[in-house]
Design an enzyme around this catalytic site. Structure first.
Site, PDB file in Angstrom:
ATOM      1  N   ASP A 235       0.838  -1.197  -0.447  1.00  8.62           N
ATOM      2  CA  ASP A 235      -0.109   0.108  -0.125  1.00  8.62           C
ATOM      3  C   ASP A 235       0.842   1.241   0.024  1.00  8.62           C
ATOM      4  O   ASP A 235       0.524   2.169  -0.475  1.00  8.62           O
ATOM      5  CB  ASP A 235      -0.646  -0.056   1.242  1.00  8.62           C
ATOM      6  CG  ASP A 235      -2.077  -0.892   0.933  1.00  8.62           C
ATOM      7  OD1 ASP A 235      -2.116  -0.959  -0.332  1.00  8.62           O
ATOM      8  OD2 ASP A 235      -3.020  -1.090   2.359  1.00  8.62           O
ATOM      9  N   VAL A 236       1.786   1.205   0.637  1.00  5.74           N
ATOM     10  CA  VAL A 236       2.265   2.099   0.703  1.00  5.74           C
ATOM     11  C   VAL A 236       3.698   2.331  -0.550  1.00  5.74           C
ATOM     12  O   VAL A 236       3.768   3.630  -1.129  1.00  5.74           O
ATOM     13  CB  VAL A 236       3.798   2.304   1.961  1.00  5.74           C
ATOM     14  CG1 VAL A 236       4.693   3.417   1.887  1.00  5.74           C
ATOM     15  CG2 VAL A 236       2.974   2.135   3.364  1.00  5.74           C
TER      16      VAL A 236
END
Length: 455
Positions: A235-236
């Site tokens: 996600d990051v």
């Protein structure tokens, strides 16, 4: 209607300057001020001043991208479903109580219960990690009036970020075809798990993508259970890819006045981040496997045991650094040993190398060795906890934590440092629909009225 927040298109970078008649032909008449220049006493400009972001995304990748744009000076409006809001508001513990407002929960929100049934006010710390510096607006897209407000927000915005399943926004008039027709300058960023083609219907969560995307197969100890990273890394990474794409699209719009669709997906962001592991597979046809803390192509590049088994991370990237390491350990002969003289030799003889190094490292602690090895430019350090990592950054003058108000969770400081357009001071993430009344009034009024001040 006029479009607020819309910068005028700039000429291409290679366009000739307009002549003024006061200068000889071929002499440019405009000189940009130094990047650090600002009028005395004036607030510093931000890189994305005047940019309005409509954040329809949920969970982590999209919200984190929007928060990064807010750091750079954009105005961000976070749109959430009434009653529950972003899923991560409930992703706890830990929960932190919202500051008292003297008001009832907005938009019909009820205090969420604890597991034992007692009412709980507050938001999960997870939510706060990705939603700083945003205004809160709750809209039910199934309600015609709220859907109209959402479309109006998209029409006024410079950037729209969403992570709905492909095609699901069409019925609300918020898909890219509709938003582009209403707002040709809009940069519409869509984030999916597996793209908009054959994987469009697959739900995408970070943990699943770490598994199917190969990351878990190379994480962990040899022969052990495949492991995920200790944070939602995919996600990051996807958030950073989305931010890069959005900034590139805004630059294109500066030149042409035209927006565009920016598509990112979790799987592609992960595959693009496998770098040397994916490249090694493409070169050999063999799948890499887990190596614990070791590096497949460099040695010593791993954790090594010191006194009482405490671990020291050592990252020797070249033969010169290895010679310095050997000297600092009181064993310069290791650098002359044919098994260890070159990096490729050390990789082939890693087991013997580690034994030789750990025998000598056992005489001191990781902190002791860090001081001694850093003094001779050997990259190393102890394995810190999160609190120790924050303390280290503070000692180094990096100011890693930024307060955002009394009773609110401090924010980890943006890693960006810009000399001419510094990162904005963050403010606390919004309560659900915290700014809803003012924003709905603004959206129902003339399009050329400015966004109401943040309070």
């Amino acid at each position: 209607m006029p479009q607020p927040h819309r910068p005028q298109p700039r000429p291409p970078a290679d366009a000739a300057p307009e002549p003024t008649g006061a200068e000889p032909p071929g002499v440019e008449t405009y000189t940009a001020p130094p990047a650090d220049a600002a009028p005395p006493g004036a607030a510093p400009a931000r890189a994305l001043d005047g940019i309005l972001v409509a954040d329809f995304s949920r969970v982590l990748a999209g919200p984190l991208a929007a928060a990064t744009l807010a750091d750079l000076g954009a105005e961000v409006i976070k749109v959430e479903r009434p009653g529950t809001g972003d899923d991560t508001r409930a992703w706890g513990p830990p929960f932190v109580a919202d500051p008292p407002s003297g008001e009832e929960p907005p938009s019909g929100e009820e205090p969420a219960p604890h597991e034992g049934g007692a009412p709980r006010r507050g938001t999960a710390a997870y939510f706060d990690a990705a939603n700083r510096s945003k205004r809160g607006l709750a809209l039910d897209l199934g309600d015609p009036d709220d859907a109209a407000a959402a479309r109006e927000l998209a029409r006024r915005a410079d950037v729209l970020i969403e992570n709905f399943r492909p095609g699901s926004l069409a019925k609300y008039g918020l898909d890219h075809t509709a938003t582009r027709a209403a707002n040709p300058g809009l940069v519409h960023c869509t984030i999916t798990g597996f793209g908009s083609g054959a994987g469009a219907r697959l739900p995408g969560y970070d943990f699943v993508v770490q598994a199917v995307g190969g990351l878990m197969s190379i994480t962990g100890e040899p022969g052990g259970t495949p492991l995920k990273a200790g944070v939602a890394l995919v996600d990051v990474l996807t958030a950073k890819d989305a931010t890069t794409g959005i900034l590139a699209a805004l630059r294109h719009r500066d030149r042409t006045g035209q927006g565009q669709l920016v598509e990112v997906n979790l799987l592609s962001s992960l595959l693009g981040s496998l770098v040397n592991q994916a490249s090694g597979h493409l070169a050999t046809g063999r799948d890499p496997g887990p190596m614990g803390n070791r590096h497949p192509s460099i040695a010593p590049y791993e954790t090594l045991a010191c006194r009482d088994g405490q671990l020291l991370a050592v990252a020797v990237g070249n033969d010169r650094q290895f010679r310095e390491l050997a000297r600092a350990l009181g064993a310069p002969e290791l650098a002359e040993d044919a098994r260890f003289a070159r990096n490729e030799d050390r990789v082939q003889n890693r087991t013997d190398l580690v034994k030789a190094l750990e025998r000598r490292l056992a005489s001191d602690t990781p902190h002791g060795w860090t001081e001694r090895l850093t003094a001779v430019s050997v990259p190393c350090g102890p394995v810190n906890t999160v609190s120790e990592a924050l303390e280290l950054a503070q000692r180094l003058g990096l100011d890693p934590v930024t307060p955002v108000g009394e009773g609110r969770i401090p924010q980890v400081t943006s890693p960006l440092r810009l000399s001419g357009t510094p990162v904005a001071q963050p403010f606390a993430p919004p309560r659900l629909d915290e700014h809803g009344t003012a924003l709905r009034t603004w959206l129902s009024g003339p399009a050329d009225h400015p966004l109401p001040p943040h309070v």
